[in-house]
Structures are given as C-alpha cells and as structure tokens.
Design a protein around this motif. Structure first.
Motif, PDB file in Angstrom:
ATOM      1  N   GLU A 108       0.857  -1.181   0.000  1.00  0.00           N
ATOM      2  CA  GLU A 108       0.000   0.000   0.000  1.00  0.00           C
ATOM      3  C   GLU A 108       0.898   1.238   0.000  1.00  0.00           C
ATOM      4  O   GLU A 108       2.077   1.170   0.341  1.00  0.00           O
ATOM      5  CB  GLU A 108      -0.909   0.010   1.228  1.00  0.00           C
ATOM      6  N   THR A 109       0.347   2.372  -0.374  1.00  0.00           N
ATOM      7  CA  THR A 109       1.114   3.621  -0.415  1.00  0.00           C
ATOM      8  C   THR A 109       1.054   4.329   0.933  1.00  0.00           C
ATOM      9  O   THR A 109      -0.029   4.551   1.476  1.00  0.00           O
ATOM     10  CB  THR A 109       0.575   4.556  -1.503  1.00  0.00           C
ATOM     11  N   GLY A 110       2.243   4.657   1.471  1.00  0.00           N
ATOM     12  CA  GLY A 110       2.310   5.407   2.713  1.00  0.00           C
ATOM     13  C   GLY A 110       2.423   6.900   2.434  1.00  0.00           C
ATOM     14  O   GLY A 110       3.007   7.294   1.415  1.00  0.00           O
ATOM     15  N   LYS A 111       1.877   7.740   3.301  1.00  0.00           N
ATOM     16  CA  LYS A 111       1.854   9.186   3.063  1.00  0.00           C
ATOM     17  C   LYS A 111       2.388   9.951   4.269  1.00  0.00           C
ATOM     18  O   LYS A 111       2.264   9.521   5.407  1.00  0.00           O
ATOM     19  CB  LYS A 111       0.425   9.653   2.770  1.00  0.00           C
ATOM     20  N   SER A 112       2.998  11.091   3.991  1.00  0.00           N
ATOM     21  CA  SER A 112       3.472  11.980   5.055  1.00  0.00           C
ATOM     22  C   SER A 112       3.406  13.421   4.566  1.00  0.00           C
ATOM     23  O   SER A 112       3.707  13.712   3.414  1.00  0.00           O
ATOM     24  CB  SER A 112       4.911  11.633   5.449  1.00  0.00           C
ATOM     25  N   LYS A 113       3.037  14.336   5.476  1.00  0.00           N
ATOM     26  CA  LYS A 113       3.000  15.761   5.157  1.00  0.00           C
ATOM     27  C   LYS A 113       4.189  16.510   5.754  1.00  0.00           C
ATOM     28  O   LYS A 113       4.241  17.741   5.683  1.00  0.00           O
ATOM     29  CB  LYS A 113       1.685  16.371   5.660  1.00  0.00           C
ATOM     30  N   GLU A 114       5.129  15.763   6.330  1.00  0.00           N
ATOM     31  CA  GLU A 114       6.329  16.393   6.874  1.00  0.00           C
ATOM     32  C   GLU A 114       7.140  17.046   5.757  1.00  0.00           C
ATOM     33  O   GLU A 114       7.220  16.522   4.643  1.00  0.00           O
ATOM     34  CB  GLU A 114       7.182  15.353   7.597  1.00  0.00           C
ATOM     35  N   LYS A 115       7.760  18.182   6.057  1.00  0.00           N
ATOM     36  CA  LYS A 115       8.530  18.896   5.048  1.00  0.00           C
ATOM     37  C   LYS A 115       9.969  18.409   4.958  1.00  0.00           C
ATOM     38  O   LYS A 115      10.587  18.490   3.895  1.00  0.00           O
ATOM     39  CB  LYS A 115       8.503  20.396   5.353  1.00  0.00           C
ATOM     40  N   GLU A 116      10.514  17.940   6.082  1.00  0.00           N
ATOM     41  CA  GLU A 116      11.898  17.463   6.102  1.00  0.00           C
ATOM     42  C   GLU A 116      11.943  16.064   5.478  1.00  0.00           C
ATOM     43  O   GLU A 116      11.207  15.166   5.890  1.00  0.00           O
ATOM     44  CB  GLU A 116      12.395  17.418   7.553  1.00  0.00           C
ATOM     45  N   TYR A 117      12.795  15.904   4.455  1.00  0.00           N
ATOM     46  CA  TYR A 117      12.782  14.692   3.648  1.00  0.00           C
ATOM     47  C   TYR A 117      12.948  13.412   4.459  1.00  0.00           C
ATOM     48  O   TYR A 117      12.176  12.455   4.305  1.00  0.00           O
ATOM     49  CB  TYR A 117      13.873  14.754   2.571  1.00  0.00           C
ATOM     50  N   GLU A 118      13.980  13.352   5.305  1.00  0.00           N
ATOM     51  CA  GLU A 118      14.232  12.095   6.014  1.00  0.00           C
ATOM     52  C   GLU A 118      13.056  11.709   6.896  1.00  0.00           C
ATOM     53  O   GLU A 118      12.671  10.539   6.956  1.00  0.00           O
ATOM     54  CB  GLU A 118      15.514  12.190   6.845  1.00  0.00           C
ATOM     55  N   THR A 119      12.463  12.687   7.556  1.00  0.00           N
ATOM     56  CA  THR A 119      11.300  12.416   8.402  1.00  0.00           C
ATOM     57  C   THR A 119      10.109  11.970   7.558  1.00  0.00           C
ATOM     58  O   THR A 119       9.402  11.008   7.894  1.00  0.00           O
ATOM     59  CB  THR A 119      10.913  13.664   9.219  1.00  0.00           C
ATOM     60  N   ALA A 120       9.900  12.657   6.439  1.00  0.00           N
ATOM     61  CA  ALA A 120       8.783  12.323   5.555  1.00  0.00           C
ATOM     62  C   ALA A 120       8.950  10.921   4.962  1.00  0.00           C
ATOM     63  O   ALA A 120       7.986  10.142   4.895  1.00  0.00           O
ATOM     64  CB  ALA A 120       8.674  13.349   4.434  1.00  0.00           C
ATOM     65  N   TYR A 121      10.175  10.601   4.539  1.00  0.00           N
ATOM     66  CA  TYR A 121      10.419   9.277   3.972  1.00  0.00           C
ATOM     67  C   TYR A 121      10.230   8.190   5.026  1.00  0.00           C
ATOM     68  O   TYR A 121       9.675   7.125   4.745  1.00  0.00           O
ATOM     69  CB  TYR A 121      11.829   9.209   3.388  1.00  0.00           C
ATOM     70  N   ARG A 122      10.698   8.455   6.257  1.00  0.00           N
ATOM     71  CA  ARG A 122      10.558   7.447   7.312  1.00  0.00           C
ATOM     72  C   ARG A 122       9.083   7.190   7.617  1.00  0.00           C
ATOM     73  O   ARG A 122       8.640   6.039   7.705  1.00  0.00           O
ATOM     74  CB  ARG A 122      11.279   7.886   8.582  1.00  0.00           C
ATOM     75  N   GLU A 123       8.311   8.267   7.758  1.00  0.00           N
ATOM     76  CA  GLU A 123       6.896   8.114   8.089  1.00  0.00           C
ATOM     77  C   GLU A 123       6.129   7.390   6.980  1.00  0.00           C
ATOM     78  O   GLU A 123       5.347   6.474   7.249  1.00  0.00           O
ATOM     79  CB  GLU A 123       6.260   9.487   8.341  1.00  0.00           C
ATOM     80  N   SER A 124       6.332   7.825   5.743  1.00  0.00           N
ATOM     81  CA  SER A 124       5.589   7.217   4.635  1.00  0.00           C
ATOM     82  C   SER A 124       6.032   5.781   4.384  1.00  0.00           C
ATOM     83  O   SER A 124       5.210   4.917   4.064  1.00  0.00           O
ATOM     84  CB  SER A 124       5.729   8.055   3.358  1.00  0.00           C
ATOM     85  N   LEU A 125       7.330   5.496   4.574  1.00  0.00           N
ATOM     86  CA  LEU A 125       7.824   4.131   4.369  1.00  0.00           C
ATOM     87  C   LEU A 125       7.291   3.204   5.461  1.00  0.00           C
ATOM     88  O   LEU A 125       6.865   2.077   5.176  1.00  0.00           O
ATOM     89  CB  LEU A 125       9.353   4.118   4.355  1.00  0.00           C
ATOM     90  N   ASP A 126       7.316   3.672   6.705  1.00  0.00           N
ATOM     91  CA  ASP A 126       6.767   2.865   7.801  1.00  0.00           C
ATOM     92  C   ASP A 126       5.288   2.572   7.571  1.00  0.00           C
ATOM     93  O   ASP A 126       4.808   1.466   7.838  1.00  0.00           O
ATOM     94  CB  ASP A 126       6.944   3.592   9.140  1.00  0.00           C
TER      95      ASP A 126
END
Length: 251
Positions: A108-126
């Motif tokens: 499934e596709t994970g989503k994040s609205k965080e602006k900082e890339y590493e945080t956004a990638y971690r949240e959406s990947l998790d």
C-alpha cells in the motif's frame, strides 16, 4: 500425446501464476533509488532493510556478501521503494520483483505531510510497510525452478512434474568480493545494470530466456554476458574476432 502436452503446459502455467511472496528465501535491498541521489539517500536503504527484518524477512543490501545458501538469485526477491509525485505530500510504496523483473507484490502507499525529507520518507515508508507486515511472511520452503524464462516456484519434492518438464536451473557464479573491479547488479525493468563502487553504471544487461546469459551493452558495444566455469564473461565481436572479457559481478 497432444492432450498430455496440453495438460503439462496448463500445469506449468498454473505454477507461474501461483507465486507467493512466501516462496522466496530473502529480499535484496537497493542502495540507490530513482527519486533520490547518492548511496543510501536519507537512510532509505537502512530503513527498508530494518522494516523487512521486522516483517520477518531475511534481507541483504545489494552490495553485501550473501551467504551461499542464498546463491540462487531466483530464490530471492528484489525490493525497490517508489515515490508517487504529489503536491505537499510525500507518497512511497514498496515493490517486490522476482529475478526476471516481474512484480510479485506491491505494498500500500504510505503518506506523510512532513517537510523534512528524512522524516517524511521514514513516516511514509513505515506506513507502507504496515501492509507488508500484514502478509505475515514465512518462508514456505519452496525453491525456484526456471521454465521457459519464467521463475515458477515449485516445491522441492514435487514429483508430479514429468520428465517432459525440464528444469534449467543454473548456479550463479560466486563473486570475489575482494576484486577491486567488482560490479554490483541492480535490477531494472528488463534485466540489470552493473555499477562500480563510484557508483557508475558500467554495463546494462537485458534478460534472455536463460538465467546464465544476458544481452550486454558496455560503452556502446553490444555483446552477451555468459556464465562459464563459475565466472561471468562479456563476449563481443571486434574486427570479426570474438573477444571474451572476464567480469566480476555480484548479483
């Protein structure tokens, strides 16, 4: 005789469509991604491997030495993290392919609205991995059998296959990781690209019907990459003469 051949064909075709993610021993994790520059950008490789292990998989980076028990590359899955372009939202999903580039499973596709890339990638990947956890992966004990260029997962003790259904399983040459010229294979849609430690793409491989032979392109020269005597050789014609170059590859 015709009926028998048709039944065998249908049997093999059914096997090809019954592939399960549980039929693969381990997962290879990329160290580069299409949407980000560099090696392990924003720790994407690290996070992907950690999530795979958490989900129950054996996982290896594509540039690390893999134990001999995982030597058959068609017993392995090749993971990749994909990004969906979206405005003000980071969307990632995980794609699992077999040794021929066929998609076996997509998360499934994970989503994040965080602006900082590493945080956004971690949240959406998790978030994407939540659906992977839900697969409850457990290796089935099956092994890959290559038939007509398709990796079909068949039980080791499947005696039902007649002598007319011949396996063309080929052992992958073992790479010498101490070789300074060692190239690393990254799965692509139609085969692999071989990169050096720079990293730089040195050669592109296109799959054929044989797991031990690829159409190879290097510096504009087209030839073949063939497994012989537990080694890989790039072979091509130059001035009407066959040239054979040894290539050290880590699949």
């Amino acid at each position: 005789m015709k009926i028998k051949l048709i039944l065998i064909t249908l049997f093999i075709s059914a096997l090809g469509f019954s592939q399960s993610i549980n039929d693969y021993k381990a997962v290879i994790v990329p160290i580069k991604f299409d949407f980000a520059k560099g090696i392990n950008p924003y720790r994407l490789s690290t996070m992907t491997k950690a999530n795979l292990i958490k989900a129950g998989f054996q996982a290896f980076y594509e540039n690390e030495q893999i134990p001999a028990e995982y030597g058959n590359r068609c017993d392995l899955l090749y993971a990749d993290v994909k990004r969906d372009n979206a405005f003000l939202v980071t969307k990632l999903f995980v794609e699992f392919k077999d040794c021929y580039g066929k998609v076996v499973h997509t998360s499934e596709t994970g989503k994040s609205k965080e602006k900082e890339y590493e945080t956004a990638y971690r949240e959406s990947l998790d978030m994407a991995f939540i659906s992977v956890y839900g697969l409850n992966y457990k290796y089935s004990g099956k092994t890959a059998i290559i038939t007509s260029g398709v990796a079909s997962n068949v039980a080791v003790n499947a005696q039902a296959v007649t002598a007319n259904s011949v396996s063309t399983q080929v052992a992958t040459p073992i790479a010498d990781i101490s070789d300074p010229n060692l190239l690393y294979a990254q799965p692509t849609e139609n085969g692999y690209q071989l990169i050096d430690k720079t990293p730089k793409v040195v050669m592109k491989l296109l799959k054929t019907s044989r797991p031990d032979s690829y159409i190879a392109i290097k510096d504009g020269v087209q030839g073949t990459l063939n497994a012989k005597d537990n080694q890989w050789f790039f072979e091509y014609y130059q001035n009407d003469k066959l040239v054979s170059e040894k290539v050290s590859v880590k699949f």
